[in-house]
Scaffold this motif. Structure first.
Motif, short mmCIF file in Angstrom:
data_model
loop_
_atom_site.label_atom_id
_atom_site.label_comp_id
_atom_site.label_asym_id
_atom_site.label_seq_id
_atom_site.Cartn_x
_atom_site.Cartn_y
_atom_site.Cartn_z
N VAL A 1 0.84 -1.20 0.00
CA VAL A 1 0.00 0.00 0.00
C VAL A 1 0.88 1.26 0.00
O VAL A 1 0.48 2.31 -0.52
N ALA A 2 2.09 1.14 0.53
CA ALA A 2 3.01 2.29 0.54
C ALA A 2 3.37 2.75 -0.87
O ALA A 2 3.66 3.92 -1.09
N VAL A 3 3.34 1.83 -1.83
CA VAL A 3 3.74 2.18 -3.20
C VAL A 3 2.84 3.26 -3.78
O VAL A 3 3.33 4.32 -4.18
N PRO A 4 1.52 3.05 -3.85
CA PRO A 4 0.70 4.13 -4.40
C PRO A 4 0.63 5.37 -3.50
O PRO A 4 0.50 6.49 -4.00
N VAL A 5 0.75 5.18 -2.19
CA VAL A 5 0.73 6.33 -1.30
C VAL A 5 1.88 7.28 -1.63
O VAL A 5 1.68 8.49 -1.85
N ALA B 1 -4.86 3.39 -12.76
CA ALA B 1 -5.93 2.43 -13.07
C ALA B 1 -5.38 1.00 -13.08
O ALA B 1 -6.01 0.08 -12.54
N LEU B 2 -4.22 0.81 -13.69
CA LEU B 2 -3.62 -0.54 -13.73
C LEU B 2 -3.21 -1.01 -12.33
O LEU B 2 -3.35 -2.19 -12.01
N THR B 3 -2.72 -0.09 -11.52
CA THR B 3 -2.35 -0.42 -10.14
C THR B 3 -3.59 -0.85 -9.35
O THR B 3 -3.56 -1.84 -8.61
N ALA B 4 -4.67 -0.10 -9.51
CA ALA B 4 -5.92 -0.44 -8.83
C ALA B 4 -6.42 -1.81 -9.30
O ALA B 4 -6.85 -2.64 -8.48
N LEU B 5 -6.34 -2.06 -10.59
CA LEU B 5 -6.76 -3.36 -11.13
C LEU B 5 -5.88 -4.48 -10.58
O LEU B 5 -6.38 -5.55 -10.21
N LEU C 1 -5.17 -9.13 -7.05
CA LEU C 1 -4.48 -9.76 -5.91
C LEU C 1 -5.44 -10.05 -4.77
O LEU C 1 -5.49 -11.17 -4.25
N ALA C 2 -6.23 -9.05 -4.39
CA ALA C 2 -7.11 -9.20 -3.22
C ALA C 2 -8.30 -10.12 -3.48
O ALA C 2 -8.72 -10.86 -2.58
N ALA C 3 -8.85 -10.08 -4.69
CA ALA C 3 -10.08 -10.83 -4.95
C ALA C 3 -9.86 -12.17 -5.64
O ALA C 3 -10.68 -13.08 -5.49
N LEU C 4 -8.77 -12.31 -6.38
CA LEU C 4 -8.59 -13.53 -7.17
C LEU C 4 -7.39 -14.38 -6.74
O LEU C 4 -7.46 -15.60 -6.79
N TRP D 1 1.55 -5.38 -13.22
CA TRP D 1 2.66 -4.68 -12.60
C TRP D 1 3.78 -4.39 -13.59
O TRP D 1 4.43 -3.36 -13.52
N ALA D 2 3.98 -5.29 -14.53
CA ALA D 2 4.99 -5.04 -15.56
C ALA D 2 4.59 -3.83 -16.40
O ALA D 2 5.43 -2.97 -16.72
#
Length: 149
Positions: free
Chosen positions: A62-66, A88-92, A97-100, A132-133
């Motif tokens: 979470v520190a990365v986007p912050v 948008a790609l980071t959120a996706l 990661l969290a859901a799948l 991420w790439a």
């Protein structure tokens, strides 16, 4: 201040996202080994360890986007298309990661899963890694940037 924020952002990406990417990629084959030999305590513990690494570093990530938002704000590029696409790609990637990825890892780590589930997990992990790439490439290339990169 920009250099400090950028340095922390990049370090956080390396320290947090790197381990998740590697551990998540190692998880499906490790889970297949554990499923094939459920009495192999080492294989089972490996799966649990890889899942724990993914969970912990996902939170640290979470520190990365912050720090990314702080850097972008300081640089005055919050409205740039390359950054909006990266966000948008980071959120996706976070949703994948969290859901799948993490729930499927947890099921497999608890012994609830099949070999077929590891194949689906490997696919979702690949999508996460590709997202991420793409973000990494956008952060380096910054299309339309006037900074000379």
């Amino acid at each position: 201040m920009t250099k400090f924020l950028l340095a922390v952002h990049v370090l956080a990406a390396i320290v947090a996202i790197g381990p998740v990417t590697v551990a998540a990629s190692m998880f499906p084959p490790a889970a297949r080994r554990a499923l094939a030999a459920p009495d192999d305590t080492r294989a089972v513990e490996t799966v649990r360890l890889l899942h724990r690494i993914c969970r912990v570093y996902a939170v640290v990530g979470v520190a990365v986007p912050v720090f990314g938002f702080g850097t972008a704000s300081d640089m005055g590029v919050l409205g740039d298309v390359w950054l909006v696409v990266s966000i948008a790609l980071t959120a996706l990637a976070a949703v994948v990661l969290a859901a799948l990825v993490l729930p499927r890892q947890e099921a497999l780590a608890e012994g609830r899963g099949t070999r077929e589930a590891t194949v689906r997990l490997a696919m979702f992990t690949g999508v996460f890694n590709l997202l991420w790439a793409a973000v990494t490439v956008l952060m380096i290339v910054r299309p339309g940037s006037t900074t000379g990169a």
